[in-house]
Design a protein around this motif. Structure first.
Motif, mmCIF file in Angstrom:
data_model
loop_
_atom_site.group_PDB
_atom_site.id
_atom_site.type_symbol
_atom_site.label_atom_id
_atom_site.label_comp_id
_atom_site.label_asym_id
_atom_site.label_seq_id
_atom_site.Cartn_x
_atom_site.Cartn_y
_atom_site.Cartn_z
ATOM 1 N N LYS A 184 -6.907 -5.078 -0.275
ATOM 2 C CA LYS A 184 -7.182 -4.240 0.636
ATOM 3 C C LYS A 184 -7.639 -2.701 1.321
ATOM 4 O O LYS A 184 -8.310 -2.087 1.912
ATOM 5 N N PRO A 185 -6.107 -1.443 0.696
ATOM 6 C CA PRO A 185 -6.342 -0.762 0.775
ATOM 7 C C PRO A 185 -7.558 0.465 -0.083
ATOM 8 O O PRO A 185 -7.669 1.747 0.924
ATOM 9 N N PHE A 186 -8.042 -0.988 -0.864
ATOM 10 C CA PHE A 186 -8.926 0.142 -1.587
ATOM 11 C C PHE A 186 -9.912 -0.367 -0.881
ATOM 12 O O PHE A 186 -11.665 0.645 -0.859
ATOM 13 N N PHE A 187 -10.476 -1.141 0.045
ATOM 14 C CA PHE A 187 -11.545 -1.888 -0.109
ATOM 15 C C PHE A 187 -11.681 -1.164 1.245
ATOM 16 O O PHE A 187 -13.438 -0.451 2.418
ATOM 17 N N ASP A 188 -10.689 -0.510 2.258
ATOM 18 C CA ASP A 188 -10.733 0.230 3.618
ATOM 19 C C ASP A 188 -11.181 1.495 2.891
ATOM 20 O O ASP A 188 -11.516 2.460 4.086
ATOM 21 N N GLU A 189 -10.656 1.801 1.863
ATOM 22 C CA GLU A 189 -10.923 3.672 1.784
ATOM 23 C C GLU A 189 -12.480 3.888 1.545
ATOM 24 O O GLU A 189 -12.542 4.658 1.570
ATOM 25 N N VAL A 190 -12.839 2.578 0.636
ATOM 26 C CA VAL A 190 -14.713 2.523 0.458
ATOM 27 C C VAL A 190 -15.269 3.137 1.765
ATOM 28 O O VAL A 190 -15.940 4.093 2.175
ATOM 29 N N PHE A 191 -14.921 2.262 2.846
ATOM 30 C CA PHE A 191 -15.805 1.633 3.909
ATOM 31 C C PHE A 191 -15.188 3.181 4.596
ATOM 32 O O PHE A 191 -16.160 4.091 5.351
ATOM 33 N N ALA A 196 1.060 -0.952 0.414
ATOM 34 C CA ALA A 196 0.057 -0.311 -0.120
ATOM 35 C C ALA A 196 0.413 1.746 -0.007
ATOM 36 O O ALA A 196 0.457 2.833 -0.977
ATOM 37 N N ASN A 197 1.935 1.262 0.373
ATOM 38 C CA ASN A 197 3.215 1.817 0.476
ATOM 39 C C ASN A 197 3.397 2.647 -1.188
ATOM 40 O O ASN A 197 3.908 3.705 -1.478
ATOM 41 N N LEU A 198 3.384 2.139 -1.756
ATOM 42 C CA LEU A 198 3.971 2.302 -3.054
ATOM 43 C C LEU A 198 2.509 3.244 -3.533
ATOM 44 O O LEU A 198 2.663 3.877 -4.944
#
Length: 316
Positions: free
Chosen positions: A78-85, A29-31
């Protein structure tokens, strides 16, 4: 110099390090670039452009939803899923790691928040996760084939990605353990048939590309024959793509090119195999004279991993 001698000078491991040996999957995710969260905002705007009628029905009651993995696969996104919510005011608690393989039916995560917000993010998050995980699952299988057969080169995706969704798909390749290839038209200069035809010759196209790209950008040339590959190397190309060769022809051409250009002082030219290679046929192309094998099928026609999000029902 014999073919056997030339193989001792192959640049597979020295010039193309196995990047996934040094990348920690949870840290990928740091990329991500600073602007990636705005992409998620656009997804949500597209899915709820005006009134949220279903959300009105369920209201603001605090609920817990469970994310279920319903088909075998690798979790990715996971980073994208987290950001949606996050953007709809909910919180995610993961039960698996990024890049973890699972068997169905698996509880993958819990999501907490108001009912209407959970349902507002549900389909956007699931659509992303299903595709991202599907690409990572195929990439993981390709990586396993590479390792099982002892292929020292690189397995890579291509630029055949979905407009507006490329960053997710390239991220999924890394989670699965393969190379992203070039990210975009600015990352590497790839001269294909149309570029060459427009300039009249391979040397003319390479010269113009070098003048524009300078010393820091690699030039790759798509070649349909050994003769074209020789022309490209002579013109100063860094990477030769042998395009749409069958496996037997590819191996013969790669061995011949490797020996010839090692003898001429260019042992470090990279040779890529591409065009028509699939998950089912990729092992036929593995050989020590090939540095890179790329497949558009990493992103095209890939099966999605099935997930669902279920609000937990209160016990009676």
């Amino acid at each position: 110099m014999t073919t056997a001698d030339s193989k001792r000078h192959l640049p597979t491991t020295s010039l193309i390090p196995n990047t996934m040996n040094s990348l920690s999957t949870p840290e990928l995710a740091n990329l991500l670039p600073p602007c990636w969260a705005t992409m998620v905002t656009e997804w949500l705007k597209e899915d709820t452009p005006s009134f949220d009628y279903g959300g009105f029905v369920v209201g603001e009651k605090q609920e817990t939803a469970v994310l279920l993995g319903k088909s075998k696969g690798v979790v990715a996104g996971k980073p994208f899923f987290d950001e949606v919510f996050k953007q709809v005011g909910c919180r995610v608690e993961w039960l698996v790691e990024e890049g973890e393989a699972f068997e169905p039916i698996k509880e993958v995560a819990y999501v907490y928040g108001p009912a209407r917000q959970l349902l507002m993010g549900e389909r956007v998050a699931l659509n992303m996760l299903a595709r991202c995980s599907g690409i990572a699952t195929r990439a993981r299988h390709l990586r396993q084939l590479k390792d099982a057969h002892g292929f020292p080169g690189i397995i890579a995706g291509t630029r055949k990605t979905t407009p507006g969704f490329r960053i997710v798909e390239k991220y999924a390749m890394l989670v699965g353990g393969i190379d992203t290839h070039r990210m975009d038209l600015s990352s590497c200069i790839m001269l294909k048939d149309n570029h060459i035809w427009s300039q009249g010759s391979i040397p003319a196209a390479v010269a113009k590309a070098r003048a524009a790209g300078g010393f820091s950008i690699k030039i790759e040339v798509e070649c349909r024959s050994e003769a074209e590959a020789d022309e490209a190397v002579e013109a100063g190309a860094d990477i030769i793509m042998l395009d749409n060769f069958d496996a037997k022809g590819l191996k013969a051409a790669a061995a011949s090119l490797r020996q010839r250009w090692t003898e001429r002082g260019r042992p470090n030219v990279l040779i890529e195999a591409s065009g028509g290679i699939t998950e089912e046929t990729i092992t036929e192309y593995f050989c020590p004279d090939i540095n890179i094998v790329s497949l558009g099928s990493v992103t095209q026609g890939v099966p999605h991993v099935d997930f669902s999000l279920k609000i937990q029902r209160a016990s009676a």
